[in-house]
Write a protein that holds these residues in place. Structure first.
Motif, mmCIF file in Angstrom:
data_model
loop_
_atom_site.group_PDB
_atom_site.id
_atom_site.type_symbol
_atom_site.label_atom_id
_atom_site.label_comp_id
_atom_site.label_asym_id
_atom_site.label_seq_id
_atom_site.Cartn_x
_atom_site.Cartn_y
_atom_site.Cartn_z
ATOM 1 N N PRO A 88 43.612 34.335 46.622
ATOM 2 C CA PRO A 88 42.669 35.032 45.742
ATOM 3 C C PRO A 88 43.370 35.720 44.588
ATOM 4 C CG PRO A 88 43.105 36.343 47.702
ATOM 5 C CD PRO A 88 43.920 35.105 47.838
ATOM 6 N N SER B 151 39.804 35.532 50.930
ATOM 7 C CA SER B 151 40.094 36.680 50.066
ATOM 8 C C SER B 151 41.371 37.403 50.447
ATOM 9 C CB SER B 151 38.931 37.664 50.109
ATOM 10 O OG SER B 151 38.777 38.150 51.422
ATOM 11 N N GLU C 104 29.379 42.456 38.692
ATOM 12 C CA GLU C 104 29.222 41.467 39.763
ATOM 13 C C GLU C 104 29.338 42.147 41.119
ATOM 14 O OE1 GLU C 104 32.192 38.604 38.757
ATOM 15 O OE2 GLU C 104 31.373 38.426 36.733
ATOM 16 N N GLY D 217 39.162 38.413 54.357
ATOM 17 C CA GLY D 217 39.376 36.974 54.341
ATOM 18 C C GLY D 217 38.567 36.148 55.303
ATOM 19 N N GLY E 258 34.951 40.260 55.777
ATOM 20 C CA GLY E 258 34.905 39.356 54.639
ATOM 21 C C GLY E 258 35.948 39.751 53.614
ATOM 22 N N ILE E 259 36.068 41.060 53.400
ATOM 23 C CA ILE E 259 37.043 41.556 52.432
ATOM 24 C C ILE E 259 38.442 41.128 52.841
ATOM 25 C CG2 ILE E 259 38.141 43.705 51.654
ATOM 26 C CD1 ILE E 259 35.394 44.855 51.318
ATOM 27 N N GLN F 245 38.782 42.947 43.088
ATOM 28 C CA GLN F 245 40.157 42.736 42.659
ATOM 29 C C GLN F 245 40.262 42.498 41.166
ATOM 30 O OE1 GLN F 245 41.595 39.608 45.135
ATOM 31 N NE2 GLN F 245 42.430 41.021 46.627
ATOM 32 N N SER F 246 39.230 41.871 40.613
ATOM 33 C CA SER F 246 39.309 41.605 39.184
ATOM 34 C C SER F 246 38.513 42.649 38.398
ATOM 35 C CB SER F 246 38.805 40.194 38.888
ATOM 36 O OG SER F 246 37.563 39.998 39.485
ATOM 37 N N THR G 297 33.879 38.665 51.152
ATOM 38 C CA THR G 297 34.814 37.851 50.381
ATOM 39 C C THR G 297 34.439 37.860 48.901
ATOM 40 O OG1 THR G 297 35.162 36.484 52.314
ATOM 41 C CG2 THR G 297 35.815 35.556 50.216
ATOM 42 N N GLN H 123 41.966 35.296 41.200
ATOM 43 C CA GLN H 123 41.102 35.104 40.032
ATOM 44 C C GLN H 123 39.798 35.827 40.293
ATOM 45 O OE1 GLN H 123 41.729 33.196 37.341
ATOM 46 N NE2 GLN H 123 43.486 31.952 37.972
ATOM 47 N N ASN H 124 38.977 35.986 39.267
ATOM 48 C CA ASN H 124 37.692 36.609 39.549
ATOM 49 C C ASN H 124 36.750 35.561 40.131
ATOM 50 O OD1 ASN H 124 35.576 35.633 37.597
ATOM 51 N ND2 ASN H 124 37.243 36.151 36.186
ATOM 52 N N PRO H 125 35.745 36.004 40.895
ATOM 53 C CA PRO H 125 34.953 35.089 41.709
ATOM 54 C C PRO H 125 34.203 34.057 40.884
ATOM 55 C CG PRO H 125 33.923 37.237 41.599
ATOM 56 C CD PRO H 125 35.266 37.377 41.003
ATOM 57 N N GLU H 126 33.688 34.506 39.757
ATOM 58 C CA GLU H 126 32.881 33.614 38.938
ATOM 59 C C GLU H 126 33.765 32.456 38.467
ATOM 60 O OE1 GLU H 126 31.941 32.745 34.640
ATOM 61 O OE2 GLU H 126 33.551 33.971 35.433
ATOM 62 N N MET I 9 35.215 41.216 47.441
ATOM 63 C CA MET I 9 36.644 41.429 47.282
ATOM 64 C C MET I 9 37.144 40.803 45.979
ATOM 65 S SD MET I 9 39.222 42.828 48.587
ATOM 66 C CE MET I 9 40.996 42.789 48.631
ATOM 67 N N PHE I 10 36.682 39.579 45.723
ATOM 68 C CA PHE I 10 37.084 38.923 44.477
ATOM 69 C C PHE I 10 36.653 39.749 43.272
ATOM 70 C CE2 PHE I 10 36.870 34.750 46.938
ATOM 71 C CZ PHE I 10 38.242 34.701 47.091
ATOM 72 N N PRO J 130 36.367 29.752 50.218
ATOM 73 C CA PRO J 130 37.004 30.929 49.624
ATOM 74 C C PRO J 130 37.678 31.796 50.690
ATOM 75 C CG PRO J 130 34.609 31.184 49.630
ATOM 76 C CD PRO J 130 34.903 29.857 50.242
ATOM 77 N N LEU K 225 36.649 31.501 39.941
ATOM 78 C CA LEU K 225 37.047 30.702 41.089
ATOM 79 C C LEU K 225 35.964 29.690 41.455
ATOM 80 C CD1 LEU K 225 38.722 33.120 43.650
ATOM 81 C CD2 LEU K 225 39.714 31.094 42.633
ATOM 82 N N ASN K 226 34.723 30.171 41.485
ATOM 83 C CA ASN K 226 33.635 29.284 41.859
ATOM 84 C C ASN K 226 33.490 28.126 40.888
ATOM 85 O OD1 ASN K 226 32.901 30.546 44.225
ATOM 86 N ND2 ASN K 226 31.596 32.029 43.169
#
Lengths: 502, 306, 233
Positions: free
Chosen positions: B44, B76, A233, A214, A211-212, A227-228, A220, B46-49, A223-224, B74, B51-52
């Motif tokens: 990818p 990654s 979260e 892609g 998932g990490i 990365q941020s 996934t 942006q942060n997930p929140e 990973m998001f 999505p 992006l969603n």
């Protein structure tokens, strides 16, 4: 010479000896340590206690978790079934009993080693080229290397035991096939069952990692967040994953006592198919994507030689082997070392929780955390990999220790040995042989995993592979895969020689 | 005890037969019924929140203006996004400059639909750790002082976090082997680049100017520890890329309708405002394939495009 | 009637080529020092050590070409027993009958061992309680394990029984029980460390440094022959 051979080191010490690499690693880390990242690291650990509980995030993560679990379970069940069959076919004992020839088994075995030598993440990205984003891509990416690994483990186990009962029954006129599963399979059944059970844990982590890189699922999402640097979260997802891992381990331990494991293996594909439908996760039959991303064969051949020349192989292989060696040392020696420091059950439980944590944190994340506190060096890459895999080895060690007959330990305690040495020679020593045999497979996996932390030092074959994949430089990818396969094969041959010597 | 085992074996046999049957049936019956769904994706960064939220809003917007089901997938990993687009798993993707060119070269006929107003003149910033002693640079030729420094890029396929910074370094005589450790490090993302430079693990880093600005605005940057030392000249970056078969699958002129829908997003409507705000832009503007020929040349020069 | 016939059969470096015929209904003891070649001769006779010189014939046919159902007629009690440690007592006993049954029977033996009553009867015959039936072999004592191995041999119902050092691990009382049990088999070749027991047999074979040097009735063997058989060189 003869004297030297007579002086075999105690097996327990063999398990601890790789810990010597901790010395240079520790020194390296001390030298490069800095406090600049303390704040981020502090934030990371604090976030563990206050994960984000936002509703929409949790919904996404729960769906992701289900996809990850589904992928892992399906891949585990398929790879176990395929691996068992392949393992039987790879066993020289079985094949030579049935056909009188040894080479077909050896040949199949060698043919399977390239499958093992490629990381599931790389398999995933390669299969993605062929089939697009389909649920089966992630499943197959795990199934391919896992089946090959299980085949090797099974074949090794089958061929390690000298088949005394096999000869006895053959001389008593028992037909070959009936003889094989009566006298050969039962002795390895426990070890194989342990191994298969333990592979589910690995499959879950592999699915997360895919998932990490892609291929969907919780990885996934993580990973998001990673990365941020949204650690709260990130931790929501990690806690969910921890829960799943703990649950699965509990389940496996319950089931592997009887025939439950077999039933589970067979039932899973059915369940997961239904499950995927309820998640709208695409598990339809994968279809070949039209057109290949790589060039025509003529360009291939030309590009191959070009790619070979422009790659600094010696440097890459050297760095990769160094990382593998250091990381293996950490992964193998850390669990027995920590248990030696804390042989009592109380601290032992803390150590066990530590293993779970190590396995939970994906290697790229551990690497990023270490990198916040240290300058980027090979040390960091090796330590990140080593720590992650020490979590796995810790689990293996605990399983092994649980199976040790306690009588030897009691005898030593009765003789007045100190608790630590009694533990060392009464508990660790008997468990060491199997532990070390497993360690050989682990270093195999660590070699592949160098692909995952390649980013840290920008070093080694792993990094080059990621760079080649992201540049769609297929000729170089081809060479790198070949070199990985060659290294794995060499490692396998080396292990076989070592096992013959001891 | 062994007496209880026989039923288990029978159950196992039964289940395996059932499994085999159902997986065969399952495979054929779940063939994609999703032909009429437009699958959108994004690299990818942006942060997930965010992006969603972003893609939920955008999906609603496209559903309203095109009357079609939109699914956000999505992904990654940059390379995975490119491959997913080539293999038809994604129909419409928000790519970076480099990944967009990679995807277009692998998917003949794919067309660039639009970019943000800020993408026509996008920049990267070079940031340095305060303790590194590096001072802000006034002209590009001073970049030579980065020789022998530990430098971090973001993801290996990022245009603003790797490709263009590496290009400008090369323009001014710094090859990757001149950096400390024989090469740059890759933090994996723009945010992580800030973190590793701020911590001091790396002395200098390069990243997307927009991400830097939003980190500064949100107060996530410690200006004592990390400062901008240089801003690159402008180049084109992010854009929407559409697969060549959209018209064939969704009807004549569909690609044009998607383009119009994107271009007509306006901050005056509620949904449009949300989408544009999350994209960090005032509006989308038209873009063509040829706008990215410079990026392609740089990609080829640096070996990221073969 | 001859059962087993060795014609100039030997094992390079271990056993000199020798001629030997074992007859039906004959009880034979094999004497000699450790390393004289007793185990090698047993191995030659049951085919676990294929001869590299001459021929071994089972009822007139080359042993190497014998089919499993013919090999089934030769039973061996191995010195190291060679039980399947992970299986239960009953499962191990049943392995003696695998040669007479189908694959399915063999599979059943692993999951739900068939014909437990036969197993129990044989267990009683070798002097073990039938309560042991479902215990794993690995948990048994040395004496019990040897009896399980004998039980397996009885289950096989061989025509010729080959036995390698059955008494070395047993105390004297058990030893005579075991020997009686084995001597009740129709034809047997038993290797022993105990020359004092040779009078219970019809024929004595003596091995010395890999060479068959004695083949006679027990009454024909005197003290000096025995002393020479057991002398250093």
């Amino acid at each position: 010479m003869a004297l030297q051979r007579g002086l075999k080191p105690a097996p327990a010490l063999m398990a601890l000896a790789p810990g010597l690499v901790l010395l240079p690693l520790g020194l390296g880390l001390l030298r490069d340590l800095h406090a600049g990242g303390a704040e981020q690291i502090g934030r990371f650990w604090l976030a563990a206690f206050q994960p984000s509980l936002e509703r929409s995030l949790l919904t996404h993560q729960l769906t992701g978790l289900q996809v990850t679990a589904l992928t892992a379970l399906l891949a585990w069940s398929l790879s176990s079934c395929i691996g068992l069959v392949l393992g039987l076919l790879c066993s020289t004992t079985i094949v030579s009993t049935l056909t009188g020839l040894r080479w077909p088994a050896l040949m199949l075995r060698r043919c399977l080693s390239p499958l093992r030598s490629i990381h599931e993440m790389v398999w995933g990205l390669l299969l993605l080229q062929l089939f697009g984003l389909n649920g089966w891509v992630a499943v197959l990416a795990i199934v391919l290397p896992y089946s090959a690994l299980l085949a090797r483990v099974l074949a090794d186990q089958l061929d390690r035991h000298e088949p005394l009962a096999l000869t006895a029954l053959r001389c008593a006129g028992v037909p070959a096939v009936a003889n094989l599963f009566t006298s050969l399979i039962p002795p390895v059944a426990t070890a194989i069952r342990d191994h298969i059970g333990h592979r589910l844990d690995c499959a879950l982590r592999s699915a997360l990692l895919l998932g990490i890189f892609g291929l969907g699922g919780l990885g996934t999402e993580l990973m998001f967040s990673m990365q941020s640097l949204r650690f709260r979260e990130l931790w929501s997802g990690l806690w969910l994953m921890a829960l799943l891992l703990a649950l699965v381990n509990l389940l496996i331990r319950r089931l592997s006592a009887g025939h439950g494991l077999l039933l589970l293996l067979l039932a899973l594909p059915l369940v997961t198919m239904q499950w995927s439908r309820s998640l709208h996760h695409d598990l339809s039959l994968p279809r070949w994507v039209d057109g290949a991303p790589w060039a025509s064969s003529a360009q291939w051949i030309e590009g191959m030689s070009q790619a070979w020349i422009e790659t600094p192989w010696l440097e890459l292989v050297g760095e990769t082997l160094l990382i593998t060696l250091l990381a293996s040392g950490v992964a193998i020696a850390l669990p027995p070392l920590l248990r030696l420091i804390a042989p009592a059950p109380g601290p032992g439980r803390i150590v066990k929780a530590g293993w779970l944590l190590m396995r939970l944190l994906p290697a790229p994340l551990t690497a990023l955390l270490l990198m916040l506190a240290s300058k980027p060096t090979i040390t960091v890459a090796a330590l990140a990999l080593g720590l992650h895999h020490s979590g796995v080895m810790g689990l293996v060690l605990e399983d092994g220790l649980a199976r040790v007959d306690d009588r030897e330990h009691q005898a030593m305690v009765a003789l007045g040995a100190r608790p630590r040495s009694a533990w060392l020679f009464g508990v660790l020593s008997p468990a060491s042989k199997r532990y070390l045999a497993y360690a050989a497979y682990r270093s195999d996996v660590i070699l592949r995993d160098t692909a995952v932390v390649g980013l840290v030092g920008g070093a080694g074959l792993g990094w080059q592979l990621m760079e080649a994949l992201s540049s769609f430089h297929w000729q170089q990818v081809g060479w790198l895969v070949l070199v990985y396969a060659a290294l794995t094969l060499l490692g396998e041959l080396l292990c076989e020689r070592l096992q013959e010597m001891t | 005890m062994p007496r209880r085992v026989q039923p288990a074996v029978m159950v196992a046999g039964f289940i395996s037969a059932l499994t085999f049957g159902s997986s065969v049936v399952g495979c054929s019956s779940t063939t994609p019924s999703s032909i009429q769904v437009l699958k959108i994706g994004a690299i990818p960064d942006q942060n997930p929140e965010r992006l969603n939220r972003l893609y939920e809003a955008l999906s609603d917007e496209l559903l309203a203006s095109l009357d079609i089901d939109v699914q956000y997938v999505p992904v990654s990993n940059y390379a995975a996004a490119v491959s997913a687009f080539r293999s038809g798993s994604l129909d419409l993707v928000w790519f970076g400059g480099l990944t967009g060119v990679q995807a277009r070269l692998q998917t003949p006929g794919a067309t660039v639909l639009a970019q943000r107003d800020i993408d026509a003149e996008f920049t990267s910033v070079f940031i340095a750790n305060g303790a590194s002693g590096l001072r802000p640079i006034t002209s590009a030729d001073q970049l030579v002082q980065l020789k022998g420094r530990r430098m971090a890029f973001g993801s290996e396929s990022s245009t603003s976090g790797r490709l263009m910074p590496q290009f400008f370094l090369g323009e001014n005589g710094i090859t990757m082997t001149d950096l400390a450790g024989g090469g740059p490090g890759f933090s994996g993302s723009h945010d992580a680049t800030i973190a590793v430079v701020q911590s001091g693990a790396y002395e200098v880093g390069a990243l997307n100017a927009q991400v830097w600005q939003s980190n500064v605005d949100e107060g996530r940057v410690d200006s004592e520890k990390v400062v901008v030392i240089w801003r690159t000249p402008p180049y084109v970056d992010y854009h929407w890329l559409a697969r060549p078969d959209l018209d064939a699958r969704f009807g004549e002129g569909f690609t044009g309708r998607v383009q119009n829908a994107l271009l007509s997003l306006s901050p005056t409507t509620e949904r449009g405002a949300v989408v544009l705000e999350l994209f960090g832009a005032k509006r989308f503007i038209p873009a063509q394939n040829k706008d990215y020929s410079k990026i392609e040349a740089v990609g080829r020069q640096l070996g990221k495009i073969r | 009637m001859s059962l087993l016939e060795l014609r100039r059969a030997g094992l390079t470096g271990r056993l000199q080529p020798l001629d030997l015929t074992i007859h039906r209904g004959e009880t034979t003891v094999l004497l000699g020092r450790s390393g004289a070649g007793k185990s090698s001769l047993i191995g030659l006779c049951n085919g676990s050590l294929p001869s590299d010189q001459g021929h071994v014939l089972w009822r007139g046919q080359d042993l190497k070409r014998c089919r499993p159902e013919q090999r089934r007629q030769i039973g061996t009690l191995w010195q190291d027993l060679r039980l399947v440690e992970e299986l239960t007592v009953l499962q191990n006993i049943n392995t003696g009958a695998l040669g007479r049954h189908s694959m399915v029977w063999a599979l059943r033996n692993l999951l739900q061992p068939p014909e437990p009553e036969i197993g129990s009867a044989i267990l009683r015959q070798v002097g073990l309680s039938s309560d042991l039936r479902d215990q794993r072999v690995s948990g048994l004592s040395g004496g019990e394990r040897q009896r399980v191995a004998i039980a397996r041999l009885l289950r096989q119902q061989p025509m010729l029984v080959l036995v390698d050092e059955p008494l070395s691990a047993l105390d004297p009382g058990l030893a005579s029980d075991v020997l009686n049990l084995l001597l009740h088999q129709s034809s047997c070749v038993i290797s022993l460390h105990r020359p004092d027991l040779m009078h219970q047999f019809q024929r004595v074979l003596g091995l010395r440094q890999g060479e068959l040097v004695v083949d006679a009735a027990p009454s024909a063997i005197n003290e000096s022959t025995l002393a020479w058989l057991y002398s250093e060189d």
